[in-house]
Scaffold this motif. Structure first.
Motif, PDB file in Angstrom:
ATOM      1  N   ALA A  41       0.829  -1.201   0.000  1.00  9.38           N
ATOM      2  CA  ALA A  41       0.000   0.000   0.000  1.00  9.38           C
ATOM      3  C   ALA A  41       0.864   1.252   0.000  1.00  9.38           C
ATOM      4  O   ALA A  41       2.058   1.205   0.291  1.00  9.38           O
ATOM      5  N   VAL A  42       0.245   2.365  -0.347  1.00  4.91           N
ATOM      6  CA  VAL A  42       0.901   3.666  -0.293  1.00  4.91           C
ATOM      7  C   VAL A  42      -0.122   4.692   0.196  1.00  4.91           C
ATOM      8  O   VAL A  42      -1.303   4.604  -0.127  1.00  4.91           O
ATOM      9  N   ASP A  43       0.322   5.617   1.021  1.00  2.85           N
ATOM     10  CA  ASP A  43      -0.502   6.731   1.481  1.00  2.85           C
ATOM     11  C   ASP A  43      -0.269   7.856   0.481  1.00  2.85           C
ATOM     12  O   ASP A  43       0.867   8.318   0.333  1.00  2.85           O
ATOM     13  N   GLY A  63      -0.760  12.921  -6.357  1.00  2.00           N
ATOM     14  CA  GLY A  63      -0.229  14.271  -6.191  1.00  2.00           C
ATOM     15  C   GLY A  63      -1.307  15.222  -5.733  1.00  2.00           C
ATOM     16  O   GLY A  63      -2.135  14.895  -4.917  1.00  2.00           O
ATOM     17  N   GLY A  64      -1.305  16.374  -6.287  1.00  3.43           N
ATOM     18  CA  GLY A  64      -2.240  17.425  -5.944  1.00  3.43           C
ATOM     19  C   GLY A  64      -1.590  18.714  -6.395  1.00  3.43           C
ATOM     20  O   GLY A  64      -0.372  18.829  -6.384  1.00  3.43           O
ATOM     21  N   GLN A  65      -2.360  19.669  -6.847  1.00  2.00           N
ATOM     22  CA  GLN A  65      -1.721  20.854  -7.373  1.00  2.00           C
ATOM     23  C   GLN A  65      -2.607  22.063  -7.209  1.00  2.00           C
ATOM     24  O   GLN A  65      -3.764  22.044  -7.599  1.00  2.00           O
ATOM     25  N   GLY A  66      -2.039  23.083  -6.617  1.00  2.00           N
ATOM     26  CA  GLY A  66      -2.702  24.377  -6.506  1.00  2.00           C
ATOM     27  C   GLY A  66      -4.067  24.324  -5.835  1.00  2.00           C
ATOM     28  O   GLY A  66      -4.623  23.279  -5.608  1.00  2.00           O
ATOM     29  N   GLY A  67      -4.574  25.452  -5.454  1.00  2.00           N
ATOM     30  CA  GLY A  67      -5.934  25.588  -4.989  1.00  2.00           C
ATOM     31  C   GLY A  67      -6.273  24.906  -3.680  1.00  2.00           C
ATOM     32  O   GLY A  67      -7.430  24.761  -3.360  1.00  2.00           O
ATOM     33  N   GLY A  68      -5.313  24.490  -2.931  1.00  2.00           N
ATOM     34  CA  GLY A  68      -5.622  23.882  -1.641  1.00  2.00           C
ATOM     35  C   GLY A  68      -5.124  22.457  -1.535  1.00  2.00           C
ATOM     36  O   GLY A  68      -4.561  21.908  -2.461  1.00  2.00           O
ATOM     37  N   PRO A  69      -5.367  21.863  -0.372  1.00  2.00           N
ATOM     38  CA  PRO A  69      -4.844  20.524  -0.127  1.00  2.00           C
ATOM     39  C   PRO A  69      -5.543  19.461  -0.968  1.00  2.00           C
ATOM     40  O   PRO A  69      -6.711  19.593  -1.309  1.00  2.00           O
ATOM     41  N   SER A  70      -4.802  18.418  -1.286  1.00  2.00           N
ATOM     42  CA  SER A  70      -5.351  17.279  -2.018  1.00  2.00           C
ATOM     43  C   SER A  70      -5.835  16.243  -1.017  1.00  2.00           C
ATOM     44  O   SER A  70      -5.265  16.101   0.052  1.00  2.00           O
ATOM     45  N   PRO A  71      -6.867  15.504  -1.373  1.00  2.00           N
ATOM     46  CA  PRO A  71      -7.316  14.435  -0.489  1.00  2.00           C
ATOM     47  C   PRO A  71      -6.232  13.370  -0.340  1.00  2.00           C
ATOM     48  O   PRO A  71      -5.522  13.081  -1.293  1.00  2.00           O
ATOM     49  N   ARG A  72      -6.103  12.809   0.865  1.00  2.00           N
ATOM     50  CA  ARG A  72      -5.153  11.719   1.092  1.00  2.00           C
ATOM     51  C   ARG A  72      -5.915  10.428   1.287  1.00  2.00           C
ATOM     52  O   ARG A  72      -6.905  10.387   2.005  1.00  2.00           O
ATOM     53  N   VAL A  73      -5.424   9.374   0.644  1.00  2.68           N
ATOM     54  CA  VAL A  73      -6.037   8.058   0.767  1.00  2.68           C
ATOM     55  C   VAL A  73      -4.944   6.999   0.840  1.00  2.68           C
ATOM     56  O   VAL A  73      -3.815   7.227   0.404  1.00  2.68           O
ATOM     57  N   ALA A  74      -5.280   5.857   1.396  1.00  2.00           N
ATOM     58  CA  ALA A  74      -4.384   4.704   1.358  1.00  2.00           C
ATOM     59  C   ALA A  74      -4.809   3.852   0.171  1.00  2.00           C
ATOM     60  O   ALA A  74      -5.960   3.423   0.080  1.00  2.00           O
ATOM     61  N   LEU A  75      -3.885   3.643  -0.745  1.00  2.00           N
ATOM     62  CA  LEU A  75      -4.138   2.798  -1.912  1.00  2.00           C
ATOM     63  C   LEU A  75      -3.503   1.439  -1.642  1.00  2.00           C
ATOM     64  O   LEU A  75      -2.297   1.351  -1.420  1.00  2.00           O
ATOM     65  N   ILE A  76      -4.304   0.391  -1.651  1.00  2.00           N
ATOM     66  CA  ILE A  76      -3.823  -0.953  -1.349  1.00  2.00           C
ATOM     67  C   ILE A  76      -3.963  -1.817  -2.595  1.00  2.00           C
ATOM     68  O   ILE A  76      -5.056  -1.917  -3.168  1.00  2.00           O
TER      69      ILE A  76
END
Length: 105
Positions: A41-43, A63-76
């Motif tokens: 998995a990766v966060d 990733g995520g770019q500009g305009g505020g924080p990107s959602p974080r998820v655990a990908l398994i």
């Protein structure tokens, strides 16, 4: 962690790194040695913009770019194909961060 899981009869465990998979092999070996199934998995931060170079329209990209924080998820990864996709996405994100600290995939 592998010892703690084994002593508590935990069948499987996922350990994630934030936006990379550098610790994967070490954890995989330790868990297997103790009879615990390692979950790969990766966060990740997810860029929810549409389209882009790494996928079709509507595809989530790491990733995520500009305009505020990107959602974080655990990908398994649940299959070998899923593992391959995680490694490709991680490599793309890592290479972009080497050339531009603000770039995301």
């Amino acid at each position: 962690l592998a010892d703690a899981c084994a002593s508590r009869n935990v069948a499987a465990c996922a350990v994630t790194d934030l936006m990379n998979m550098f610790g994967l092999i070490r954890c995989y070996v330790a868990f297997r040695a103790k009879g615990v199934k390692p979950l790969i998995a990766v966060d990740a931060n997810i860029d929810l913009r549409r389209g882009g170079e790494s996928g079709p329209v509507g595809a989530a990209r790491l990733g995520g770019q500009g305009g505020g924080p990107s959602p974080r998820v655990a990908l398994i990864a649940s299959t070998l194909d899923g593992y391959h996709k995680l490694t490709v996405w991680q490599t793309e994100a890592y290479e972009k961060r080497l050339t531009d600290a603000n770039a995301n995939v």
